[in-house]
Enzyme design. Structure first.
Site, short mmCIF file in Angstrom:
data_model
loop_
_atom_site.label_atom_id
_atom_site.label_comp_id
_atom_site.label_asym_id
_atom_site.label_seq_id
_atom_site.Cartn_x
_atom_site.Cartn_y
_atom_site.Cartn_z
N ASP A 95 42.77 42.44 31.04
CA ASP A 95 41.44 41.91 31.33
C ASP A 95 40.45 42.54 30.36
OD1 ASP A 95 39.39 40.57 32.72
OD2 ASP A 95 40.42 40.90 34.62
N ASP A 190 36.75 38.03 30.48
CA ASP A 190 35.85 37.91 31.62
C ASP A 190 34.54 37.24 31.20
OD1 ASP A 190 35.29 38.78 34.46
OD2 ASP A 190 33.65 39.81 33.44
N GLU A 242 37.56 33.14 31.15
CA GLU A 242 36.89 32.83 32.42
C GLU A 242 35.54 32.23 32.09
OE1 GLU A 242 35.50 35.13 36.50
OE2 GLU A 242 35.04 36.01 34.54
N HIS A 316 41.03 37.72 42.30
CA HIS A 316 40.40 38.91 42.88
C HIS A 316 38.96 38.68 43.34
CE1 HIS A 316 39.23 38.69 38.71
NE2 HIS A 316 38.22 39.51 38.96
N ASP A 317 38.38 37.55 42.98
CA ASP A 317 36.99 37.25 43.33
C ASP A 317 36.86 36.19 44.42
OD1 ASP A 317 35.75 39.03 41.61
OD2 ASP A 317 35.66 37.60 39.96
#
Length: 671
Positions: A95, A190, A242, A316-317
């Site tokens: 990430d 990200d 993302e 994860h969000d």
């Protein structure tokens, strides 16, 4: 193997497996579970940030891009993880949070100290704009005692980087090259579409100011240059961006191969269909028609434009998809679903293991008899459009007699907690959601625990939550006039901590995650829903194995075009994949009610590639014919290899027909 054939598994390291008793997951825990992941059949692990961080945003506030937070281990541990994963034919994706850094990062500290070089690493202004932070409040914070402000689109401790500065871009290129030198073969970027801020920033009350910094044209230039300087030099590296509040047009540009930007993109539009008026912190049932239309619009647009989607339900969000899109409390008729039989082999459609069951003989006989009925229920039945419903045959007829007009309404006497979920619906729903994306056009991602059907934790108080966004949202909801109970109900449904709970390995204390005190409490359902129980008695894991194997085997899944089917159906999300002379029709019933759908003539008599109402039978049969870790390069213009690998039944043909789908049933027909 192309990224189109791969399936990527996301691990939130803090919550995967703790091996030293400190309550936080570590690299050693991931290493120990590599055999489990190889058995599942995935090709790559995406790791959330493990870099040194004050953890104000669970690691997305990075203090040092090229080091390891000691909580997770050492650099030597990481290198051993890379090496051991490769031995299991698994690569790592890291990430990369390149939009912002922690205010504890040395760059920001030097800027605060007055170093002009590093001041230009950040976006500083004398007067802030009216933009709203994604975590609430104004998107600007005072820059020390200078009288100026720094941009922080996220938490106040996360300062946005100034990508217009070539020194910043060079620093970030060095970060990627560093990790490539460690053997990393993937990068997830990200909120990467937010890096292209204009030199002159303007107020904008529209959508909290997002149009001023989202998907700006210069972002494509930045990504192309980053590609050429780093990961584009290695054809094996997989990249995914993302994209926040993005568009199809931009995602085609980001991922069209000739543009040399990224392999694929995440978008989140489909995960906002349960937002009231676009607001996350609200409670409303998901809008199926909106979800269906988004899938079709993005599937068609990306297919026609030559772009590539990253397909996912969970990360994860996000709260767990099973809680969002499956009516886990629907009161199904007993003959169809049973009544909350959480461990029953019958409810799990696990009839294939009956002969080897450890149950006593009486129970075995009971289950065998029940399994015969279930096999009838699983028959696929196509009937003539001109006949009425009384002409449904075999299992569909039984289902009609026993469950006709069943409403499957939520029991108003139960509360929304783990004690009231319907086990059969959890299993069928988990498989249906998986089918909907794994057979579609794009690269599927599995978030840890998804493959065993994990649920939200059902915490009992705000004291159980640690996520900064959730804590801020709770305060915001209280200030808006909601009661504590009302605000908490929304947090419990929407918090990011729902996904970040510890992986449920077994039914021991703390779900087998740690021998110490976990950094986040385990979910309430871990005694029933865990890896140990799933591998011994379940069928969701086996179903995921089957889906992964199919992608590696059939070019129509990994390479085919996307075409919407029955685009206005009120319950079914359906599409057709096309590659060469082959076609694949995929049907997904998103509701706890039976429904029917017209089937084109050419698919009547086709081969049923997968059906989630076969449960473990499909996965077990497929394993004997398709190695879940193999790459069978079946030619889409011939059917010799594919037919040899395919274990199916033939749909009944009655001319122009109608197919009845059971609650949360998925079915894929290949011709």
């Amino acid at each position: 193997m192309s990224f189109k054939d791969k399936v990527i598994y996301q691990i939130y390291p803090k919550s995967f497996l703790d091996t030293n008793g400190d309550g936080v997951g570590d690299f050693e825990g991931i290493i120990r579970k590599l055999p489990y992941l190889r058995e599942l059949g995935i090709n790559m692990i995406w790791l959330n940030p493990f870099y040194p961080s004050p953890q104000n945003d669970n690691g997305y506030d990075i203090k040092d891009y090229c080091a390891i937070d000691k909580t997770f281990g050492t650099m030597a541990d990481f290198e051993r993880l890379v090496e051991t994963a490769k031995e299991h034919e698994i690569e790592l994706m890291l990430d990369m949070v390149l939009n912002h850094v922690s205010t504890e990062h040395i760059w920001f500290q030097k800027a605060l100290a007055g170093d002009k070089k590093y001041e230009d690493y950040f976006i500083l202004r004398d007067t802030p704009t009216d933009w709203v932070s994604k975590f609430g409040g104004n998107a600007w914070a005072p820059f020390g005692n200078t009288g100026r402000y720094y941009l922080r689109l996220f938490d106040v401790t996360q300062a946005d980087l100034n990508w217009r500065n070539p020194d910043v871009r060079a620093e970030l290129e060095d970060v990627l090259l560093f990790w490539m030198g460690k053997g990393v073969k993937g990068f997830r970027f990200d909120v990467i579409n937010l890096i292209g801020k204009d030199e002159v920033l303007h107020d904008n009350p529209v959508n909290d100011g997002k149009p001023e910094y989202t998907d700006k044209p210069i972002t494509h230039e930045y990504l192309r240059n980053l590609n050429h300087a780093t990961f584009g030099q290695d054809s094996e590296i997989v990249t995914v961006g993302e994209m926040s509040s993005t568009t199809i047009e931009n995602c085609v540009l980001y991922t069209e191969p000739s543009r040399d930007e990224l392999s694929m993109t995440f978008n989140f539009h489909h995960l906002k269909v349960d937002y009231l008026d676009g607001q996350k912190w609200s409670l409303v049932d998901f809008d199926f028609e909106k979800l269906r239309d988004l899938f079709h619009t993005w599937g068609t647009g990306m297919s026609e434009g030559g772009g590539w989607n990253a397909l996912f339900w969970n990360n994860h969000d996000q709260p767990r998809a099973l809680n969002r899109f499956i009516d886990l409390q629907a009161g199904a008729c007993a003959d169809d679903f049973g009544s909350n039989l959480k461990s029953s082999k019958l409810v799990d459609n696990h009839a294939i293991d009956l002969e080897n069951s450890n149950s006593n003989n009486n129970n075995n006989d009971h289950l065998k008899n029940a399994a015969k009925i279930n096999r009838q229920h699983r028959d696929v039945t196509i009937v003539d459009n001109h006949n009425n419903r009384d002409s449904i045959t075999n299992g569909a007829e039984l289902n009609k007699n026993n469950c006709d007009n069943a409403s499957y309404k939520v029991d108003t006497n139960t509360t929304a907690n783990h004690n009231s979920y319907n086990e059969k619906l959890r299993i069928a729903g988990a498989k249906m959601l998986a089918t909907a994306i794994h057979l579609s056009r794009g690269t599927p991602y599995i978030y840890m625990g998804e493959e065993i059907g994990m649920l939200d934790p059902d915490y009992e108080s705000m004291g159980d939550y640690v996520d900064v966004e959730s804590v801020n949202a709770y305060d915001m909801l209280l200030k808006s006039g909601l009661s504590e109970a009302e605000a908490f109900t929304i947090i419990r449904a929407k918090s990011r901590d729902n996904a970040r709970i510890p992986m449920q390995w077994d039914d021991s204390v703390n779900a087998g995650f740690t021998t110490g005190t976990p950094w986040l409490h385990a979910g309430a359902s871990y005694q029933e829903i865990n890896v140990k129980n799933e591998l011994a008695n379940g069928s969701i894991f086996k179903y995921y194995q089957r889906l992964i194997a199919l992608r590696k085997t059939f070019s129509i899944i990994s390479e085919g075009d996307y075409e919407p089917y029955a685009a206005n159906h009120k319950q079914v999300y359906a599409y057709i994949r096309k590659f060469g002379i082959r076609e694949l029709l995929v049907l997904n019933n998103f509701f706890a009610q039976e429904t029917q759908i017209d089937i084109p003539d050419r698919f009547q008599g086709g081969e049923i590639l997968i059906d989630n109402y076969w449960g473990a039978n499909v996965g077990r049969t497929a394993t004997a014919n398709i190695d879940a870790n193999a790459n069978v390069n079946a030619d889409a213009n011939t059917n010799t290899d594919e037919e040899a690998a395919l274990t199916t039944v033939q749909a009944k043909k009655h001319g122009n027909g109608m197919l009845y789908l059971q609650p949360y049933q998925s079915l894929a027909i290949l011709i």
